[in-house]
Design a protein around this motif. Sequence first.
Motif, PDB file in Angstrom:
ATOM      1  N   LEU A  99      39.596  39.833  39.229  1.00  0.00           N
ATOM      2  CA  LEU A  99      40.084  40.385  37.967  1.00  0.00           C
ATOM      3  C   LEU A  99      40.112  39.321  36.875  1.00  0.00           C
ATOM      4  O   LEU A  99      39.804  39.608  35.709  1.00  0.00           O
ATOM      5  CB  LEU A  99      41.472  41.002  38.168  1.00  0.00           C
ATOM      6  CG  LEU A  99      41.477  42.310  38.958  1.00  0.00           C
ATOM      7  CD1 LEU A  99      42.889  42.677  39.390  1.00  0.00           C
ATOM      8  CD2 LEU A  99      40.863  43.438  38.133  1.00  0.00           C
ATOM      9  N   THR A 100      40.466  38.103  37.235  1.00  0.00           N
ATOM     10  CA  THR A 100      40.432  37.013  36.255  1.00  0.00           C
ATOM     11  C   THR A 100      39.001  36.756  35.790  1.00  0.00           C
ATOM     12  O   THR A 100      38.739  36.580  34.592  1.00  0.00           O
ATOM     13  CB  THR A 100      41.024  35.736  36.860  1.00  0.00           C
ATOM     14  OG1 THR A 100      42.396  35.969  37.205  1.00  0.00           O
ATOM     15  CG2 THR A 100      40.953  34.584  35.873  1.00  0.00           C
ATOM     16  N   VAL A 119      41.622  46.067  32.901  1.00  0.00           N
ATOM     17  CA  VAL A 119      41.754  44.618  33.042  1.00  0.00           C
ATOM     18  C   VAL A 119      42.418  44.036  31.805  1.00  0.00           C
ATOM     19  O   VAL A 119      43.227  43.105  31.898  1.00  0.00           O
ATOM     20  CB  VAL A 119      40.374  43.981  33.285  1.00  0.00           C
ATOM     21  CG1 VAL A 119      40.502  42.467  33.454  1.00  0.00           C
ATOM     22  CG2 VAL A 119      39.714  44.602  34.515  1.00  0.00           C
ATOM     23  N   GLU A 120      42.074  44.547  30.640  1.00  0.00           N
ATOM     24  CA  GLU A 120      42.750  44.203  29.395  1.00  0.00           C
ATOM     25  C   GLU A 120      43.146  45.508  28.703  1.00  0.00           C
ATOM     26  O   GLU A 120      42.294  46.216  28.159  1.00  0.00           O
ATOM     27  CB  GLU A 120      41.856  43.361  28.494  1.00  0.00           C
ATOM     28  CG  GLU A 120      41.705  41.946  28.981  1.00  0.00           C
ATOM     29  CD  GLU A 120      41.184  41.011  27.907  1.00  0.00           C
ATOM     30  OE1 GLU A 120      41.967  40.202  27.383  1.00  0.00           O
ATOM     31  OE2 GLU A 120      39.986  41.111  27.591  1.00  0.00           O
ATOM     32  N   VAL A 125      49.784  41.943  38.673  1.00  0.00           N
ATOM     33  CA  VAL A 125      48.537  41.304  39.090  1.00  0.00           C
ATOM     34  C   VAL A 125      47.842  40.641  37.914  1.00  0.00           C
ATOM     35  O   VAL A 125      47.321  39.531  38.030  1.00  0.00           O
ATOM     36  CB  VAL A 125      47.607  42.324  39.771  1.00  0.00           C
ATOM     37  CG1 VAL A 125      46.275  41.684  40.155  1.00  0.00           C
ATOM     38  CG2 VAL A 125      48.276  42.914  41.015  1.00  0.00           C
ATOM     39  N   CYS A 126      47.828  41.306  36.779  1.00  0.00           N
ATOM     40  CA  CYS A 126      47.266  40.766  35.538  1.00  0.00           C
ATOM     41  C   CYS A 126      48.411  40.634  34.539  1.00  0.00           C
ATOM     42  O   CYS A 126      48.650  41.546  33.728  1.00  0.00           O
ATOM     43  CB  CYS A 126      46.172  41.673  34.993  1.00  0.00           C
ATOM     44  SG  CYS A 126      44.752  41.864  36.074  1.00  0.00           S
ATOM     45  N   PRO A 127      49.161  39.535  34.570  1.00  0.00           N
ATOM     46  CA  PRO A 127      50.382  39.422  33.771  1.00  0.00           C
ATOM     47  C   PRO A 127      50.153  39.500  32.268  1.00  0.00           C
ATOM     48  O   PRO A 127      51.092  39.793  31.527  1.00  0.00           O
ATOM     49  CB  PRO A 127      50.945  38.053  34.188  1.00  0.00           C
ATOM     50  CG  PRO A 127      49.790  37.311  34.774  1.00  0.00           C
ATOM     51  CD  PRO A 127      48.912  38.332  35.399  1.00  0.00           C
ATOM     52  N   SER A 132      44.263  39.848  48.690  1.00  0.00           N
ATOM     53  CA  SER A 132      44.997  39.671  47.435  1.00  0.00           C
ATOM     54  C   SER A 132      44.417  38.522  46.618  1.00  0.00           C
ATOM     55  O   SER A 132      44.260  38.630  45.392  1.00  0.00           O
ATOM     56  CB  SER A 132      46.477  39.416  47.718  1.00  0.00           C
ATOM     57  OG  SER A 132      47.086  40.559  48.272  1.00  0.00           O
ATOM     58  N   SER A 133      44.084  37.441  47.290  1.00  0.00           N
ATOM     59  CA  SER A 133      43.503  36.300  46.574  1.00  0.00           C
ATOM     60  C   SER A 133      42.163  36.665  45.950  1.00  0.00           C
ATOM     61  O   SER A 133      41.876  36.305  44.799  1.00  0.00           O
ATOM     62  CB  SER A 133      43.334  35.117  47.526  1.00  0.00           C
ATOM     63  OG  SER A 133      44.585  34.683  48.016  1.00  0.00           O
ATOM     64  N   LEU A 134      41.335  37.376  46.701  1.00  0.00           N
ATOM     65  CA  LEU A 134      40.030  37.784  46.192  1.00  0.00           C
ATOM     66  C   LEU A 134      40.163  38.722  44.991  1.00  0.00           C
ATOM     67  O   LEU A 134      39.472  38.563  43.979  1.00  0.00           O
ATOM     68  CB  LEU A 134      39.227  38.463  47.294  1.00  0.00           C
ATOM     69  CG  LEU A 134      38.545  37.564  48.317  1.00  0.00           C
ATOM     70  CD1 LEU A 134      38.066  38.382  49.506  1.00  0.00           C
ATOM     71  CD2 LEU A 134      37.373  36.816  47.693  1.00  0.00           C
ATOM     72  N   MET A 135      41.047  39.714  45.102  1.00  0.00           N
ATOM     73  CA  MET A 135      41.174  40.699  44.033  1.00  0.00           C
ATOM     74  C   MET A 135      41.718  40.064  42.763  1.00  0.00           C
ATOM     75  O   MET A 135      41.271  40.379  41.654  1.00  0.00           O
ATOM     76  CB  MET A 135      42.069  41.856  44.488  1.00  0.00           C
ATOM     77  CG  MET A 135      41.530  42.640  45.680  1.00  0.00           C
ATOM     78  SD  MET A 135      39.903  43.373  45.389  1.00  0.00           S
ATOM     79  CE  MET A 135      40.336  44.743  44.342  1.00  0.00           C
TER      80      MET A 135
END
Length: 409
Positions: free
Chosen positions: A100-101, A303-304, A328-330, A93-96
């Motif tokens: 993505l960031t 991602v966006e 995950v991508c707020p 989870s940390s890696l993903m």
Amino acid sequence: MTYPIRPIDESEWPAFAGVLEEAFGWTPHPTQAGRFKAETEFDRTLAAFDGDTIAGVTSIFSLTMTIPGGQLPVAGVTAVSVLPSHRRRGVLSSLMRRQLTDIRERGESVAALYASEALIYGRYGYGRAASELAFRIHKHASAFVREAPQDPSLRLRVAKPADVRGELEKLFASVVTRRPGRYERRSQTWDGLLADEEFDQRGAGTLRSILVEDDGGVRGYALFRIKSSSDDNGVPDGTLKLYELEAADPAAYALLWRSVLDRDLVTKLEAGGRPVDDPLIALLADQRQLRASWADELWVRLVEVDRALSSRAYAAPVDLVVEVEDDVCPWNARRWRLTADLSGAECKPVEEEPDMTLPVAALGSAYLGDGLLGEQLDAGLLREHNPGSVRRLATAMSWSPKPWAGLTF
């Protein structure tokens, strides 16, 4: 427990490769490992550390991928692995999330991957966006319909793949934009595709190619191996294993298929990874004789949301407010108004009441043109606030031909 994450450098390759070997139960041939290392973008290869130990990894290939209506920079996610000793500790989870960031900061709005396990990636907002078929065709049952296209100007040429690499690359570049999911190939990708050492052959014979051309140049090619064998009576019973078949037009396509299907001393053809709408299906006179198995192929993550939806073309006009769920991508988790017609698209944040509410993975599954929005609605996985809105979105996002990448990255 938190695990520091950073890109690796080339000196850390052995430890990185060790995680892959453990996670995938994989013992690569040295040649295979060397090729993968040659393609690795170290500045886009992340590792999570437990002290001095690399506990998990993931990497990215920077791709230019065809999407409906054009091409887009896409992050091709690969090598996602966690040591068996560190599973269920939050490493993945940390890696993903970090990845993505990083993708967003790099300016890419879409990520794509091949999933080794289909259960994993929906948790991180990826949706199944493309499928593939594996064909098995018996030569005696491979007749074409009478209307199959023919061009008397075409001729076949047998050549060693390495000797005609430039012609293969040129032909592929001319067709890569025709189908969503296809991506431009780098030199290292061609190196691996055309490699023909004993490791690559795996008992199936040397890599072969046949080209179809006219006086203007190459109009198609096929790459294959032939595994020779005989039945108990000594009658030839070989298998042609087709790896790639690309053509610039229907007549060249039909001639290439006939060439590989009619090969002497071969009784059957196996082709792994073909598009679900492969024109071969329409060419066969008796389609029941085609044995095909289905598998998922590309998974896509927006991602966006706004940039991704604004970048593609749409098959029909649409004007809807979509409420996106994304934990995950707020930055995606809000209401977006998508307005599109055949001339272009715009996606912008709004506060209006939504026509539907859906997880970001659902948009990812539809992004390349073969989504299952209607099926997901019927399954109760989407919430439709304005009746008929999901069908309108699904129609607008649909595309022909169906998406397919064709070569695992």
